[in-house]
Scaffold this active site. Structure first.
Site: not given
Length: 265
Positions: A41, A109, A143
């Protein structure tokens, strides 16, 4: 398909230097005959809460442009994270680029990490991402998304590999390892979790990048240092396992929606 995970220690907000440091992982992936290499990330900056400093615009996508050139140069599919700068809030993104230099998918995300103040600076995306790599269908998450199984269930009927680039700190790394295995088992697909190592601000990162097969078995597991993890994935294994143990036919999504709509919050 042979994949490689670049478990790196990015220098803090030093994009140009991290571009140079990425080169050795690209070379090693090529030497080991990997088809796909995946970086963590926010690959070239670390998990920065300064989008105004590290962010990029659609007009000047510096990280995408750099890796597009490298994908062509090395003949690799490359997955890497970057920040799309927007006002009032930016996006934490992860793209996969083809060996021809084209962007195959560019995911935003969905779940900014409120506990880590990410949601102060970044807003969440509202769409899943998919791409084809040969006969494989691949989907990226990022994540903190790993803690939300619903989006994995939505993606997995279409995919054989889900990638989860991360900056996941050591003090919660047991969650990372456990959830990677759980998502592989629940979704009957390969899961590749790509974490960073080293120190940044007040956080310590232990790596523990993992490639997990649909049965929850570790094919590769990183240590605490920078390294390239490589594993061979078997597409037919996914198809055969799903056919032999068709657990998803017993899911009841309509009931789940009904129950959720009727709950008193």
């Amino acid at each position: 398909m042979r994949i490689a995970l670049a478990q790196t220690e990015p220098l803090w907000e030093a994009k140009q230097e991290n571009f140079r440091r990425a080169e050795r992982f690209l070379k090693e992936a090529k030497e080991q005959q990997a088809e796909l290499i995946l970086f963590p990330e926010m690959s070239m900056t670390g998990f920065s809460m300064h989008p105004e400093k590290i962010g990029e615009t659609e007009e000047e996508p510096e990280t995408l442009n750099y890796f597009a050139k490298k994908a062509v140069e090395y003949g690799l599919y490359i997955g890497m994270g970057y920040v799309e700068y927007r006002e009032p809030k930016s996006y934490n993104r992860y793209a996969i680029i083809s060996p021809k230099g084209g962007v195959l998918t560019d995911y935003r995300k969905i779940h900014p990490f409120t506990f880590g103040t990410e949601s102060v600076h970044y807003t969440g995306g509202d769409a899943l991402g998919f791409c084809k790599i040969g006969d494989w269908t691949v989907s990226p998450f990022i994540c903190y998304d790993l803690r939300f199984p619903e989006i994995f269930q939505l993606a997995s009927p279409q995919v054989e590999l889900i990638v989860v680039p991360a900056n996941w700190p050591e003090d919660r790394v047991e969650h990372f390892k456990t959830l990677l295995k759980a998502r592989a088992i629940e979704n009957q697909c390969y899961i590749a979790g790509i974490n960073r190592v080293g120190h940044a601000r007040t956080s310590v990162y232990s790596g523990d990048s993992m490639i997990v097969d649909p049965l929850g078995r570790e094919l590769a597991h990183g240590g605490r240092e920078e390294e390239l993890l490589v594993a061979d994935l078997d597409l037919e294994m996914v198809w055969k396992y799903r056919a032999a143990f068709p657990a998803k036919i017993d899911r009841k999504p309509e009931l789940y929606r009904k129950l959720a709509d009727g709950m008193q919050i």
